[in-house]
Design a protein around this motif. Structure first.
Motif, mmCIF file in Angstrom:
data_model
loop_
_atom_site.group_PDB
_atom_site.id
_atom_site.type_symbol
_atom_site.label_atom_id
_atom_site.label_comp_id
_atom_site.label_asym_id
_atom_site.label_seq_id
_atom_site.Cartn_x
_atom_site.Cartn_y
_atom_site.Cartn_z
ATOM 1 N N HIS A 52 -20.952 0.163 27.924
ATOM 2 C CA HIS A 52 -21.661 -1.108 27.859
ATOM 3 C C HIS A 52 -21.384 -1.901 29.125
ATOM 4 C CE1 HIS A 52 -17.631 -1.963 26.295
ATOM 5 N NE2 HIS A 52 -17.784 -3.159 26.862
ATOM 6 N N GLU A 79 -21.427 -8.589 25.362
ATOM 7 C CA GLU A 79 -21.593 -7.170 25.680
ATOM 8 C C GLU A 79 -23.069 -6.829 25.586
ATOM 9 O OE1 GLU A 79 -19.206 -4.450 23.438
ATOM 10 O OE2 GLU A 79 -17.377 -5.574 23.816
ATOM 11 N N VAL A 80 -23.572 -6.113 26.583
ATOM 12 C CA VAL A 80 -24.981 -5.717 26.595
ATOM 13 C C VAL A 80 -25.090 -4.241 26.927
ATOM 14 C CG1 VAL A 80 -25.864 -8.011 27.184
ATOM 15 C CG2 VAL A 80 -25.250 -6.448 29.004
ATOM 16 N N GLU A 81 -26.084 -3.617 26.339
ATOM 17 C CA GLU A 81 -26.409 -2.248 26.703
ATOM 18 C C GLU A 81 -27.543 -2.307 27.697
ATOM 19 O OE1 GLU A 81 -27.041 0.379 23.428
ATOM 20 O OE2 GLU A 81 -25.335 -0.416 22.334
#
Length: 138
Positions: free
Chosen positions: A84, A97-99
């Motif tokens: 991530h 948190e980002v994908e």
């Protein structure tokens, strides 16, 4: 493979448990000094050197993520498992948190175009969160 006695995991001590438990509770990236101060506020007797050593051990074991701030300071956060990226507020430190599937595809495509294999990458996005933007305008 990491075992209970390997250097990456470290010994299970009261101090290590205190640092690890604190990381379970904080949501944003924090410096070793910030974590040390929080431990002192809780009445935990953990030296700053021990906090640094524990954080490095946890990072080596993949149990925490480490970022470098603009001034070069390392900050730490317990993150979810799996690949991530982070969106981090420069003002307050709020972290999301980002994908990034598009980033993953782009990195793979660029690597392949240049004949690279076994590629890894790190991407952190820094900006100002909504509440901090409003406060700055206020």
């Amino acid at each position: 493979m990491t075992t209970a006695n390997s250097p990456a995991r470290g010994r299970s001590t009261r101090q290590r448990t205190a640092v690890s438990s604190l990381l379970d509770e904080v949501e944003d990236f924090r410096s070793a000094q910030d974590l040390h101060d929080l431990l002192k506020q809780r009445g935990e007797s953990v030296g700053l050197t021990t906090v640094y050593r524990t954080l490095q051990s946890l990072a080596d074991a993949g149990e925490v993520d480490v970022l470098r701030t603009q001034d070069g300071e390392s900050v730490y956060r317990r993150c979810s498992q799996g690949h991530h990226h982070h969106l981090v507020c420069r003002a307050c430190g709020r972290t999301v948190e980002v994908e990034g599937p598009a980033v993953e595809r782009w990195a793979g495509r660029i690597a392949a175009e240049h004949g690279f294999t076994d590629v890894s990458h790190e991407l952190e996005i820094f900006g100002t969160c909504g509440p901090c933007t409003l406060a700055a305008r206020g």
